[in-house]
Motif scaffolding. Structure first.
Motif, short mmCIF file in Angstrom:
data_model
loop_
_atom_site.label_atom_id
_atom_site.label_comp_id
_atom_site.label_asym_id
_atom_site.label_seq_id
_atom_site.Cartn_x
_atom_site.Cartn_y
_atom_site.Cartn_z
N PRO A 45 0.97 -1.26 0.04
CA PRO A 45 0.00 0.02 -0.21
C PRO A 45 0.73 1.16 -0.09
N LEU A 46 0.28 2.31 -0.64
CA LEU A 46 0.77 3.54 -0.74
C LEU A 46 1.70 4.18 0.70
N GLN A 47 0.65 3.99 1.68
CA GLN A 47 1.12 4.63 2.77
C GLN A 47 2.28 3.99 3.48
N LEU A 48 2.52 2.64 3.25
CA LEU A 48 3.70 2.00 3.63
C LEU A 48 4.91 2.51 3.10
N LEU A 49 4.90 3.10 1.84
CA LEU A 49 5.91 3.52 1.11
C LEU A 49 6.14 5.03 1.28
N SER A 50 5.39 5.64 2.23
CA SER A 50 5.68 7.31 2.46
C SER A 50 6.77 7.13 3.41
N CYS A 51 7.61 8.23 3.05
CA CYS A 51 8.67 8.58 4.21
C CYS A 51 8.14 8.79 5.35
N LYS A 52 8.82 8.28 6.57
CA LYS A 52 8.40 8.69 7.86
C LYS A 52 8.82 10.21 8.30
N SER A 53 9.65 10.74 7.67
CA SER A 53 9.95 12.27 8.04
C SER A 53 9.20 13.22 7.09
N CYS A 54 9.21 13.22 5.94
CA CYS A 54 8.46 14.12 5.21
C CYS A 54 7.11 13.70 4.56
N LYS A 55 6.83 12.69 4.76
CA LYS A 55 5.70 11.86 4.33
C LYS A 55 5.57 11.63 2.77
N LYS A 56 6.31 12.26 1.88
CA LYS A 56 6.37 11.88 0.59
C LYS A 56 6.76 10.60 0.14
N CYS A 142 -2.60 -1.73 -11.48
CA CYS A 142 -2.16 -0.57 -12.00
C CYS A 142 -1.02 0.08 -11.41
N LEU A 143 0.07 0.48 -12.08
CA LEU A 143 1.32 0.90 -11.53
C LEU A 143 1.30 2.43 -12.00
N CYS A 144 2.22 3.05 -11.05
CA CYS A 144 2.35 4.56 -11.17
C CYS A 144 3.21 4.70 -12.63
N GLU A 145 3.01 5.49 -13.34
CA GLU A 145 3.68 5.60 -14.47
C GLU A 145 4.84 6.11 -14.17
N THR A 146 5.25 6.94 -12.93
CA THR A 146 6.42 7.78 -12.69
C THR A 146 7.57 6.87 -12.06
N CYS A 147 6.94 6.05 -10.92
CA CYS A 147 7.87 5.42 -9.99
C CYS A 147 7.66 3.98 -10.07
N GLY A 148 6.66 3.37 -10.84
CA GLY A 148 6.54 1.98 -10.62
C GLY A 148 5.73 1.18 -9.45
N CYS A 149 5.43 2.03 -8.52
CA CYS A 149 4.50 1.61 -7.37
C CYS A 149 3.11 1.37 -7.75
N LEU A 150 2.42 0.96 -6.83
CA LEU A 150 0.76 0.96 -6.83
C LEU A 150 0.32 2.29 -7.12
N GLY A 151 -0.48 2.35 -8.39
CA GLY A 151 -1.12 3.52 -8.69
C GLY A 151 -2.63 3.64 -8.73
N ASP A 152 -2.98 4.11 -7.98
CA ASP A 152 -4.59 4.09 -7.44
C ASP A 152 -5.00 5.44 -7.93
N LYS A 153 -4.62 6.26 -8.79
CA LYS A 153 -5.18 7.39 -9.29
C LYS A 153 -4.88 7.51 -10.82
N LYS A 154 -6.12 7.62 -11.51
CA LYS A 154 -5.79 7.63 -12.99
C LYS A 154 -5.70 9.10 -13.48
N CYS A 155 -4.99 9.31 -14.65
CA CYS A 155 -4.99 10.52 -15.29
C CYS A 155 -6.48 11.17 -15.53
N SER A 156 -6.88 12.28 -14.95
CA SER A 156 -8.22 12.63 -15.50
C SER A 156 -8.75 12.73 -16.85
N GLN A 157 -7.89 12.97 -17.70
CA GLN A 157 -7.97 13.41 -18.99
C GLN A 157 -7.96 12.15 -19.80
N CYS A 158 -7.04 11.32 -19.75
CA CYS A 158 -6.94 10.05 -20.67
C CYS A 158 -7.29 8.81 -20.28
N HIS A 159 -7.29 8.74 -18.73
CA HIS A 159 -7.67 7.57 -18.12
C HIS A 159 -6.78 6.24 -18.47
#
Length: 383
Positions: A45-56, A142-159
């Motif tokens: 899950p994405l929350q597991l991959l968040s930095c504990k310091s900056c949350k990014k 679905c994987l994030c186009e940028t980083c290859g991790c789980l991508g649960d958000k679609k591009c709102s234009q092209c989907h």
């Protein structure tokens, strides 16, 4: 990779002859780029991959393919390491900016063939689309186009493409998605586009991609057979790096005092001398693997005791499996002295029982970051 009672295996980086061998069906050990997931469906899950310091969102650093042959559940087994890309989060002797995940599969599984992947002939052009269907994994997530991790958000234009967070969507938009978004939307509507979850892309957000190759650590006798000229060359290289470190613009006398103090602190640390002597057997090593053994510490300070290594969530003890060496920093493009990603060594401890769960496929393991003696000298300046 090595079994518990075997010798140390050293890891080195090199560019692969065929980048396809760094994809999931070939069970790679690799640095940088996007993760080549083992379980393609139950991603962390994405929350597991968040930095504990900056949350990014953290980015993929490396993965080590390390099956446990005596355990049929671990016929395939990979340990993944992620880290925050923001140098501000990399505080001294703090592991908050790192994450290690273990995943394993039996020989018979829903993702891969039970036979060995093919071997390519030099010069042969192979893509995942042309790969034998037995070794071409289906799209399960679905994987994030940028980083290859789980991508649960679609591009709102092209989907047609997915992202893990808005920051990565903005990054990809600026990196070129804005130019092809409309075309992708048309192709998706016509049913002609199919996003390949194993596709690779290089961008400045990710670390450079390399294959990890391994070989046994040479013995001390083999090491001593190196010529005196080679040993002097290594010593001069380290000394030159120490002399070139920017210590903040002090006057010449103050600079000399600081430089000498830094060198004295390093030389006074007996463990550092042990560390330096050991790695001269193979100065380019970026990883040391010896499951169940003791790590090679870089300093007498901030070493983890048994009490500081937490038990796994299943209740079993954890044991040392491998460590990431400071030489890897030279390949990552993170050579800024101030607020830079830096370490002396990164130690990875994993569950002795290789536990499994019905709800979690990627199990969080324990990371311990140890820095060099506090001299103000970054780890990648030493090698």
């Amino acid at each position: 990779m090595a079994d518990e009672d075997s010798e140390v295996e050293l890891g080195f980086v090199e560019k692969p002859e065929n980048s396809i061998t760094l994809s999931s069906p070939f069970f790679p050990s690799k640095v940088g780029g996007k993760p080549s997931w083992l379980d393609l469906e139950n991603l962390p899950p994405l929350q597991l991959l968040s930095c504990k310091s900056c949350k990014k969102q953290m980015v993929f650093l490396l993965q080590v393919y390390a099956p446990v042959h005596e355990d049929e559940r671990c016929f395939h087994r990979t340990v993944f390491v992620f880290c925050c890309k923001d140098g501000k989060c990399h505080k001294k002797d703090s592991s908050e900016a790192f994450l290690a995940l273990r995943n394993q599969l039996p020989r018979k599984n829903k993702f891969y063939s039970s036979t060995a992947p093919p071997i390519f002939v030099e010069g042969e052009t192979v893509t995942l689309k042309t790969l034998d269907s037995r070794f071409r994994p289906r799209n399960f997530a679905c994987l994030c186009e940028t980083c290859g991790c789980l991508g649960d958000k679609k591009c709102s234009q092209c989907h047609a493409v997915s992202y893990c967070c808005r920051d990565h969507q903005v990054f990809d938009w600026k990196a070129g998605h804005r130019k092809k978004c409309s075309k992708l939307a048309e192709e998706l509507a016509s049913g002609k586009v199919k996003v390949d979850m194993q596709s690779k892309s290089t961008n400045k957000l990710l670390f450079p991609e390399f294959e990890i190759i391994t070989e046994p650590e040479p013995s001390e006798v083999e090491s001593e057979e190196r010529s005196e000229k080679e040993r002097m060359k290594d010593f001069e290289k380290i000394t030159k790096k120490l002399d070139q470190v920017d210590l903040g613009g002090q006057d010449d006398k103050e600079l000399e005092k600081l430089a000498m103090a830094g060198k004295e602190d390093i030389l006074a640390d007996k463990q550092f001398r042990v560390f330096k002597k050991r790695i001269t057997r193979q100065p380019d090593q970026m990883l040391r693997y010896q499951r169940g053994a003791k790590p090679l510490f870089v300093s007498k300070q901030h070493q983890p005791s048994n009490e500081l290594i937490p038990k796994c969530s299943c209740g079993a003890n954890r044991q040392f499996e491998f460590q990431i060496m400071p030489q890897l920093l030279n390949h990552l493009g993170v050579d800024s002295v101030e607020e830079s990603i830096d370490w002396g060594t990164i130690l990875i401890y994993t569950c002795t029982k290789n536990c499994e769960s019905d709800t979690v496929a990627y199990h969080e393991e324990f990371v311990w970051k140890q820095d060099f003696t506090d001299t103000g000298i970054p780890g990648n300046a030493l090698f």
